[in-house]
Design a protein around this motif. Structure first.
Motif, PDB file in Angstrom:
ATOM      1  N   SER A 139      -3.875   0.945  -7.676  1.00  0.00           N
ATOM      2  CA  SER A 139      -5.059   1.761  -7.895  1.00  0.00           C
ATOM      3  C   SER A 139      -4.900   3.143  -7.272  1.00  0.00           C
ATOM      4  N   SER A 168      -7.287   3.459  -4.257  1.00  0.00           N
ATOM      5  CA  SER A 168      -6.746   2.827  -3.058  1.00  0.00           C
ATOM      6  C   SER A 168      -5.718   3.756  -2.391  1.00  0.00           C
ATOM      7  N   ASN A 180       2.314   1.496  -3.549  1.00  0.00           N
ATOM      8  CA  ASN A 180       1.250   1.952  -4.457  1.00  0.00           C
ATOM      9  C   ASN A 180       1.021   3.453  -4.278  1.00  0.00           C
ATOM     10  N   HIS A 194       0.832  -1.215   0.000  1.00  0.00           N
ATOM     11  CA  HIS A 194       0.000   0.000   0.000  1.00  0.00           C
ATOM     12  C   HIS A 194       0.860   1.256   0.000  1.00  0.00           C
ATOM     13  N   ASN A 204     -10.569  -1.858   1.969  1.00  0.00           N
ATOM     14  CA  ASN A 204     -10.346  -3.308   2.048  1.00  0.00           C
ATOM     15  C   ASN A 204     -10.950  -4.050   0.865  1.00  0.00           C
ATOM     16  N   GLN A 205     -11.792  -3.356   0.079  1.00  0.00           N
ATOM     17  CA  GLN A 205     -12.391  -4.015  -1.092  1.00  0.00           C
ATOM     18  C   GLN A 205     -11.743  -3.536  -2.397  1.00  0.00           C
ATOM     19  N   THR A 206     -10.721  -2.675  -2.284  1.00  0.00           N
ATOM     20  CA  THR A 206     -10.095  -2.110  -3.490  1.00  0.00           C
ATOM     21  C   THR A 206      -8.779  -2.822  -3.773  1.00  0.00           C
ATOM     22  N   GLU A 207      -8.608  -3.221  -5.030  1.00  0.00           N
ATOM     23  CA  GLU A 207      -7.391  -3.964  -5.379  1.00  0.00           C
ATOM     24  C   GLU A 207      -6.272  -3.026  -5.816  1.00  0.00           C
TER      25      GLU A 207
END
Ligand code: SAM
Length: 263
Positions: free
Chosen positions: A104, A107, A68, A65, A98-101
């Motif tokens: 991105s 994200s 990213n 994360h 928590n639902q984003t891949e």
């Protein structure tokens, strides 16, 4: 070489173990060293890179994360979601995050918000891999919506995701390695970084052909490890951290160096 005319940029994220306090010392140590690129195998919150502001940098971390976020900033990230220091919004965004891949931009926006709004800027996940840090209860938060000053600087910076030892480093690179601290008297290793990892890192750094600086908690075994590998080792006082048992004694930091004599 860093440009002395550049004002240091404040890290955009809160990050545990940030070395902003050590940056002036590191600046002093690298003066007179010629290098093409700064390599940070554990870049974390980027406090050191943003203080030194080298022209070129290779910045690595194992946190997907974090990497990213920096890659999106480099690509021109702008915050388009509403940011508010509000508990309901926090838990709504935490669920969406928590639902984003990855990779991105959305994200990265959530990550920035959660980092600034969550408890102590922690980055913690449960066994299902879900971010589970609670709301932070700060009085005021100054959110950024624009990261263009960072993205300008990042244009000649490469961001890598992975373990430190997959990095390819050359003779012209200056390495500054700031791994999770060695914690000698605890059952668990900080951020999963075990003693074997500390030894693996020290050996990897010893085999580098260019200049190397590393910092760590100055535990007896860390000092011994770097001394045995021929590093020049010194210690300094780190800012006070209040331990769970109320111990306010200052921690001792190790700085170990090698290959720093070329001017
Ligand atoms: C002490 S922090 C670095 C702080 C950074 N110097 C700063 O000023 O913000 C250590 C970092 O190492 C990363 N890390 C842990 N294990 C790693 C590994 N095996 N390879 C690369 N990075 C790792 C963590 O995600 C964390 O961001």
């Amino acid at each position: 070489m860093p440009d002395p005319a550049i004002a240091p940029l404040k890290p955009p994220l809160k990050w545990a173990g940030g070395k902003r306090w050590l940056a002036p010392k590191l600046q002093e140590l690298v003066q007179g060293i010629t290098y093409d690129r700064l390599v940070e195998p554990f870049c974390g919150g980027l406090a050191v890179t943003l203080s030194l502001q080298p022209k070129r940098a290779l910045l690595n971390d194992i946190n997907p994360h974090l990497i990213n976020f920096y890659q999106q900033v480099k690509a021109g990230l702008e915050i388009t979601i509403p940011l508010e220091n509000d508990s309901d919004l926090y838990y709504q965004y935490r669920q969406a995050f928590n639902q984003t891949e990855l990779p991105s931009a959305l994200s990265a926006q959530y990550f920035y918000y959660l980092n600034r709004t969550g408890f102590n800027g922690l980055c913690r996940f449960n066994s299902k891999g879900e971010f589970n840090v609670p709301f932070g209860r700060y009085k005021t938060i100054h959110y950024r919506y624009d990261f263009s000053d960072y993205s300008q600087l990042f244009q000649d910076y490469q961001f890598y995701l992975g373990d430190f030892d997959q990095l390819v480093v050359g003779k012209q690179d200056l390495i500054y390695a700031d791994p999770p601290y060695d914690v000698e008297f605890r059952q668990y290793a900080k951020e999963g970084f075990t003693w074997d990892d500390q030894v693996r890192l020290a050996q990897w750094l010893a085999s580098a052909t260019g200049p190397v600086i590393t910092s760590n908690q100055a535990t007896p075994r860390v000092l011994e490890l770097y001394q045995a590998l021929g590093f020049q080792v010194m210690t300094c006082l780190a800012p006070r951290r209040i331990a769970c048992n109320g111990d306010r004694s200052p921690a001792l930091e190790m700085i170990a160096m090698k290959g720093m004599s070329q001017a």
